[in-house]
Design an enzyme around this catalytic site. Structure first.
Site, PDB file in Angstrom:
ATOM      1  N   ARG A  49       0.838  -1.201   0.000  1.00 20.24           N
ATOM      2  CA  ARG A  49       0.000   0.000   0.000  1.00 20.24           C
ATOM      3  C   ARG A  49       0.873   1.252   0.000  1.00 20.24           C
ATOM      4  NH1 ARG A  49      -3.791  -2.467   4.651  1.00 20.24           N
ATOM      5  NH2 ARG A  49      -1.746  -2.426   5.648  1.00 20.24           N
ATOM      6  N   ASP A  51       0.989   5.642   0.288  1.00 26.55           N
ATOM      7  CA  ASP A  51       0.296   6.775   0.891  1.00 26.55           C
ATOM      8  C   ASP A  51      -0.158   7.774  -0.156  1.00 26.55           C
ATOM      9  OD1 ASP A  51       0.739   5.761   3.437  1.00 26.55           O
ATOM     10  OD2 ASP A  51       2.615   6.866   3.707  1.00 26.55           O
ATOM     11  N   ARG A 200      10.283   7.511   4.146  1.00 25.97           N
ATOM     12  CA  ARG A 200      10.198   8.961   4.287  1.00 25.97           C
ATOM     13  C   ARG A 200      10.863   9.430   5.577  1.00 25.97           C
ATOM     14  NH1 ARG A 200       4.056  10.263   3.671  1.00 25.97           N
ATOM     15  NH2 ARG A 200       4.832  12.378   4.161  1.00 25.97           N
TER      16      ARG A 200
END
Length: 270
Positions: A49, A51, A200
């Site tokens: 998945r 973001d 990130r």
């Protein structure tokens, strides 16, 4: 029949991959297109998945269906119903025991970063940005301290649902394209799996080190602390690309998805 698809998308206009009530996710758009083509409801599972704002170079999904079509028909037919920024790249029948997430042996991501005194414009939403110059050697020295199996709790989002923070980060490759104050950096990551916001959060730390605000050894201290509070802020999603999962060749998927296949490095396509 179980079918696997390779999907590419620009994530800037979507609320991430996973389906939401708004319908403004990549999964929602893909399932709507598949259902329209097949003329029956189709639900999908994905390999990883992403973001909101994160892009997919080769997302892999699978689904079960009784509809019989050729692989090329699934590609062309589904793409007719998809928006311009999402496209199925290939379709492949797979054994019933194949699972796009559970069968994956590794996953790869790419972060693209523009180093420039002026923020990106034409590339807005497709690259991260650093106004200040970056020290590549310092960032590579820091990245080397993260390689291997570690508890990555310091780089884990509070909403992460992974059962364990222990992951095996196999590779971080940092390359620079161009000279002077304006250039582009590419950061490639490969691991058995990633935590929510892990890349990130690592990027936030690497950029801080690249700016000279911290020494390379600092990232090892952050790793050892196992606390999100000691790491840098989460970096922008704009330059993050899911390069895709890697599988055993026995599943018969395209070579770019297999451990033994030829997986080209970033070559400036984004």
């Amino acid at each position: 029949m179980r079918l696997a698809l390779g999907v590419r998308y620009n994530g800037r206009g979507y609320q991430g991959w996973q389906s939401q009530l708004s319908g403004l996710t990549v999964q929602d758009k893909l399932e709507k297109a598949l259902s329209s083509f097949a003329d029956q409801p189709i639900g999908t599972l994905c390999a990883g998945r992403t973001d909101a704002g994160v892009h997919g170079i080769l997302q892999v999904v699978h689904f079960d269906t009784e509809v019989e079509r050729t692989p090329n028909s699934w590609v062309r037919g589904t793409n007719r119903f998809l928006p311009d920024d999402i496209a199925v790249q290939w379709a492949q029948p797979v054994p019933d025991e194949f699972h796009c997430r559970a069968s994956a042996l590794a996953r790869r991501y790419l972060y693209l970063l523009s180093q420039s005194p002026v923020r990106p414009s034409l590339e807005a939403g497709r690259v991260g940005w650093s106004m200040r110059a970056l020290d590549g050697e310092a960032m590579r020295a820091a990245a080397a301290l993260l390689i291997g199996e570690h508890d990555f709790s310091s780089f884990r989002a509070s909403a992460c649902q992974a059962r364990s923070p222990v992951k095996n980060l196999r590779r971080i490759e940092i390359t620079r394209q161009g000279d002077g104050e304006r250039c582009r950096w590419a950061f490639e990551f490969e691991a058995d799996a990633f935590l929510h916001h892990m890349i990130r959060n690592i990027m936030g730390c690497l950029v801080r080190i690249g700016h000279g605000d911290e020494r390379p050894e600092w990232i090892g201290e952050v790793l050892a602390a196992r606390s999100r509070e000691v790491a840098a802020p989460t970096f922008s999603p704009a330059g993050l690309y899911f390069l895709g999962p890697l599988y055993d060749a026995r599943w018969g998927l395209p070579a770019e998805t297999t451990l033994q296949g030829d997986r080209p490095a970033y070559d400036g396509w984004a």
